[in-house]
Write a protein that holds these residues in place. Sequence first.
Motif, PDB file in Angstrom:
ATOM      1  N   ALA A  39     -19.041  38.335  50.356  1.00 18.28           N
ATOM      2  CA  ALA A  39     -19.610  37.228  49.578  1.00 18.28           C
ATOM      3  C   ALA A  39     -21.048  37.488  49.194  1.00 18.28           C
ATOM      4  O   ALA A  39     -21.616  36.793  48.347  1.00 18.28           O
ATOM      5  CB  ALA A  39     -19.504  35.933  50.383  1.00 18.28           C
ATOM      6  N   GLY A  40     -21.676  38.490  49.815  1.00 16.76           N
ATOM      7  CA  GLY A  40     -23.072  38.762  49.549  1.00 16.76           C
ATOM      8  C   GLY A  40     -23.284  39.480  48.224  1.00 16.76           C
ATOM      9  O   GLY A  40     -22.339  39.848  47.521  1.00 16.76           O
ATOM     10  N   GLY A  41     -24.534  39.684  47.884  1.00  8.03           N
ATOM     11  CA  GLY A  41     -24.869  40.344  46.625  1.00  8.03           C
ATOM     12  C   GLY A  41     -24.833  41.849  46.772  1.00  8.03           C
ATOM     13  O   GLY A  41     -24.396  42.398  47.777  1.00  8.03           O
ATOM     14  N   GLY A  42     -25.337  42.530  45.754  1.00  9.25           N
ATOM     15  CA  GLY A  42     -25.387  43.982  45.771  1.00  9.25           C
ATOM     16  C   GLY A  42     -24.262  44.609  44.987  1.00  9.25           C
ATOM     17  O   GLY A  42     -23.273  43.968  44.631  1.00  9.25           O
ATOM     18  N   GLN A  43     -24.399  45.912  44.724  1.00 10.28           N
ATOM     19  CA  GLN A  43     -23.379  46.653  43.994  1.00 10.28           C
ATOM     20  C   GLN A  43     -22.136  46.870  44.871  1.00 10.28           C
ATOM     21  O   GLN A  43     -22.231  46.889  46.106  1.00 10.28           O
ATOM     22  CB  GLN A  43     -23.943  48.009  43.566  1.00 10.28           C
ATOM     23  CG  GLN A  43     -25.070  47.909  42.566  1.00 10.28           C
ATOM     24  CD  GLN A  43     -24.622  47.245  41.277  1.00 10.28           C
ATOM     25  OE1 GLN A  43     -23.569  47.588  40.727  1.00 10.28           O
ATOM     26  NE2 GLN A  43     -25.405  46.291  40.787  1.00 10.28           N
TER      27      GLN A  43
ATOM     28  N   LEU B  49     -19.296  48.257  50.033  1.00 10.77           N
ATOM     29  CA  LEU B  49     -18.291  49.087  50.685  1.00 10.77           C
ATOM     30  C   LEU B  49     -18.920  49.892  51.816  1.00 10.77           C
ATOM     31  O   LEU B  49     -18.328  50.049  52.893  1.00 10.77           O
ATOM     32  CB  LEU B  49     -17.637  50.018  49.655  1.00 10.77           C
ATOM     33  CG  LEU B  49     -16.460  50.864  50.137  1.00 10.77           C
ATOM     34  CD1 LEU B  49     -15.348  49.980  50.680  1.00 10.77           C
ATOM     35  CD2 LEU B  49     -15.923  51.743  49.001  1.00 10.77           C
ATOM     36  N   ASP B  50     -20.138  50.392  51.608  1.00 16.38           N
ATOM     37  CA  ASP B  50     -20.841  51.117  52.661  1.00 16.38           C
ATOM     38  C   ASP B  50     -21.078  50.218  53.878  1.00 16.38           C
ATOM     39  O   ASP B  50     -20.929  50.646  55.033  1.00 16.38           O
ATOM     40  CB  ASP B  50     -22.176  51.654  52.142  1.00 16.38           C
ATOM     41  CG  ASP B  50     -21.999  52.751  51.104  1.00 16.38           C
ATOM     42  OD1 ASP B  50     -20.923  53.378  51.091  1.00 16.38           O
ATOM     43  OD2 ASP B  50     -22.929  52.969  50.297  1.00 16.38           O
ATOM     44  N   LYS B  51     -21.470  48.963  53.632  1.00 15.52           N
ATOM     45  CA  LYS B  51     -21.690  48.024  54.732  1.00 15.52           C
ATOM     46  C   LYS B  51     -20.390  47.730  55.485  1.00 15.52           C
ATOM     47  O   LYS B  51     -20.373  47.602  56.708  1.00 15.52           O
ATOM     48  CB  LYS B  51     -22.284  46.721  54.197  1.00 15.52           C
ATOM     49  CG  LYS B  51     -23.715  46.839  53.680  1.00 15.52           C
ATOM     50  CD  LYS B  51     -24.200  45.488  53.150  1.00 15.52           C
ATOM     51  CE  LYS B  51     -25.621  45.596  52.598  1.00 15.52           C
ATOM     52  NZ  LYS B  51     -26.070  44.297  52.027  1.00 15.52           N
TER      53      LYS B  51
ATOM     54  N   ALA C  97     -13.845  44.542  42.418  1.00 17.77           N
ATOM     55  CA  ALA C  97     -15.020  45.299  42.015  1.00 17.77           C
ATOM     56  C   ALA C  97     -14.697  46.372  40.992  1.00 17.77           C
ATOM     57  O   ALA C  97     -15.590  46.920  40.360  1.00 17.77           O
ATOM     58  CB  ALA C  97     -15.661  45.942  43.249  1.00 17.77           C
ATOM     59  N   GLN C  98     -13.413  46.702  40.814  1.00 15.01           N
ATOM     60  CA  GLN C  98     -12.969  47.725  39.866  1.00 15.01           C
ATOM     61  C   GLN C  98     -13.722  49.040  40.083  1.00 15.01           C
ATOM     62  O   GLN C  98     -14.314  49.622  39.177  1.00 15.01           O
ATOM     63  CB  GLN C  98     -13.134  47.246  38.415  1.00 15.01           C
ATOM     64  CG  GLN C  98     -12.178  46.131  38.032  1.00 15.01           C
ATOM     65  CD  GLN C  98     -12.223  45.783  36.562  1.00 15.01           C
ATOM     66  OE1 GLN C  98     -13.262  45.933  35.922  1.00 15.01           O
ATOM     67  NE2 GLN C  98     -11.118  45.345  36.024  1.00 15.01           N
TER      68      GLN C  98
END
Length: 775
Positions: free
Chosen positions: A33-37, A42-44, A176-177
């Motif tokens: 639900a958070g922001g970012g690319q 995915l890294d998180k 996110a495609q």
Amino acid sequence: MRTQDSSGRTPAAMTYDTSAPRRLLGRLRDVMAGGGQPQERLDKVVTLIAESYDAEVCSCYVMRAGEVLELFATHGLLQSAVHNTRLRVGEGLVGEIAAHARPIALADAWSHPAFAYRPETGEELYHSLMGVPIVRGGRVVGVLVVQNREERTYHEEAVETLETVAMVLAELLTVAQLVNRQELLPVDGNALLPLRLEGMGLNGGVGIGVAVLHQPQVRVGRLVSEDPEAEHERVRAALSTLRAEVDGMLDDDTVKTHAGDGFGDFRDVLETYRMFAEDTGWITKINEAISSGLTAEAAVQKVHDDTRVRMAHVSDPYIRERLHDLEDLANRLLYHLVGGEQVSSRGALPDDAVLVCRNLGPTELLDYDRAKLRGLVMEEGSRTMHAVIIARALGVPVVARVGGLLTKVEPYDPIILDGDHGQVFIRPGDDVREAFEKSLKHRRRKLAAYSALKSEPSVTRDGIPVDLMLNAGLLMDLPHLDETGAAGIGLYRTEVPFMARASLPQVEDQQQLYRRILDAAGERPVVFRTLDVGSDKVLPYWHGQPEDNPALGWRSIRISLDRPAILRAQLRALIQAAPGRELRIMFPMISEVSEFVAARRLLDMELEREERLRGPGALPSVLKVGTMLEVPALIWQLPQLLSRIDFISLGSNDLVQFLYACDRGNPKIADRYDVLSPAVLRVVDQIARQCRTAGVPLSICGEMAGRPLEALALIALGVRTLSMTAGGIGPVKMMLRSLDVGGAEEYVRGLMDLPDRSVREKLRFFAQDHGVVLS
């Protein structure tokens, strides 16, 4: 699962905290639900999963074009390997997981024969591995893996939790495609060029229109639940609504109107479908997924995706076709859970809609306005699929097994399907469209001409009568008796209603069905073939052992004689359906006279039982008993057989298959041998001669009976009864009314001595020269 290392020691098991799944899902929800690319999120996610599993490594592989898995994110492996390490589907353990859509948990991954070491990742330190497929819409879109240095045994609960996490991750990958859909299209899918695709025609006819993509998937927005009890209640309420909806369909007047006299089979399909909604195993799995921390809709989606990828590897055709009913159910349940109105395309379709889909459930087809449907095209599907059965009843042309269909067609593309030849044309050129429009007009004219013949006598030019009978297997086939002017039903396949049910039908149910068939036929004869299952006709409630050669194995009368109670129940139902009426019974797949004698003995026992319990008036007024001739061995026993039977029916499909040792279902050799070969003609001639001598009527009920050119040859050899599908009666009747049998008989007998592979062209030239109408 528990594994041992090479010294025989059992590795220490990973400690498992039963409250961990819900905490992990909650943290995942916050990250998503958070922001970012998308790449950052995915890294998180992989870091979070590694921490939750106390694992040194967590990696996410994503499916790219060409069935290649690319390392998209990792915690623990070398970051330089991200987007550089790729594995083919089936390569290494990651590729194995993707290929089979099944999890793997290994204490010592390096000892597994499928292990593939990639030095650029730096994974040589890690021995244990657990991986699960990331599934979306029934398709594997990636693989999620955790690894540890020490040899660790992963609990089954840990594997299930990782599967749940993978489902949540699938949503991120899709929304996110990360991989553009266009990349996964084949080259010709990007260029909007005309395409011709091959498939399997399951219902004849031509459909011309625009493509309407059937995309029932519901977007699951909320994945992680706060209150499991509330989610369990939501599922109970949605299931109740769904069952009421199916009950409403059973009472729908429009369904009854369109189904006509075939409503009994409509009802069987819908009642079978409703039983799936009561399936306790399916519902239990959904509730277990909710208890693990998912919302009701996420649980339904997870269970369905798991079921789909597993059943994709099942070879049993009947079981695989029931998957479409489950998919239909899952989609309907999801619509109710997300609060949207039930999707229905009635009134929303273009006037010339051709429905395009991967597969279809029976009630999903009924959601569409049948008056606007011009055809149905599917990537999957088979003749026993419930949606196909309903499409046949509605007269909708169907082409199935069209590979890659959904990657090559866009919404509202012009499209043409040819159900007679199993072809689909996407974005056809003007010349193709004009040709099919002419063909459609010509087809309508021919159908009108055939219809005009239905009340005309079925007699050749030189006055020889030929009975044209109907092959049937469902109540919905019976209106064709009047539509075609058929002389009766030469073959009623009693196994079809058995296949459409989830359990063995009781005697009373069978009796009611057979009585309805006799009532619909009136004074016209009906030949009931007893249960013919096995080989490619599988009953869901009989679980036999796999066979290397099922067409030559435990099937048909062999099963019936080994299970005499089932055959006796069917014979009892047939007798009870025909008190004071004519009854014709035919035993299939008889290989030797002793099999017929054994089957006839069971029939006599049932006749004696019925007379003893209900009196002579309860018996049929006329009883005729015959057999199919499909096994070549029976040809050399005809003198002993013909003295014991009232009629015989030659099943050309199986007989020719067995004569040539040629699997007619194998596309590589299905057309290798021709039924219009001198060998086949000689066999038919030999059988027809012996039947005439014994005074036993002979009919042909295979596919060759319903094709004008083949029917010409059969009539010339003395066959006077042909039984076929409804579509063959008009063309064959037109042919025989233009035929002079005397001239044809002499010509065909001359062809039997030729060494040719086929005499088809010679026979076609004869027809042209003598004014015989073949089309």
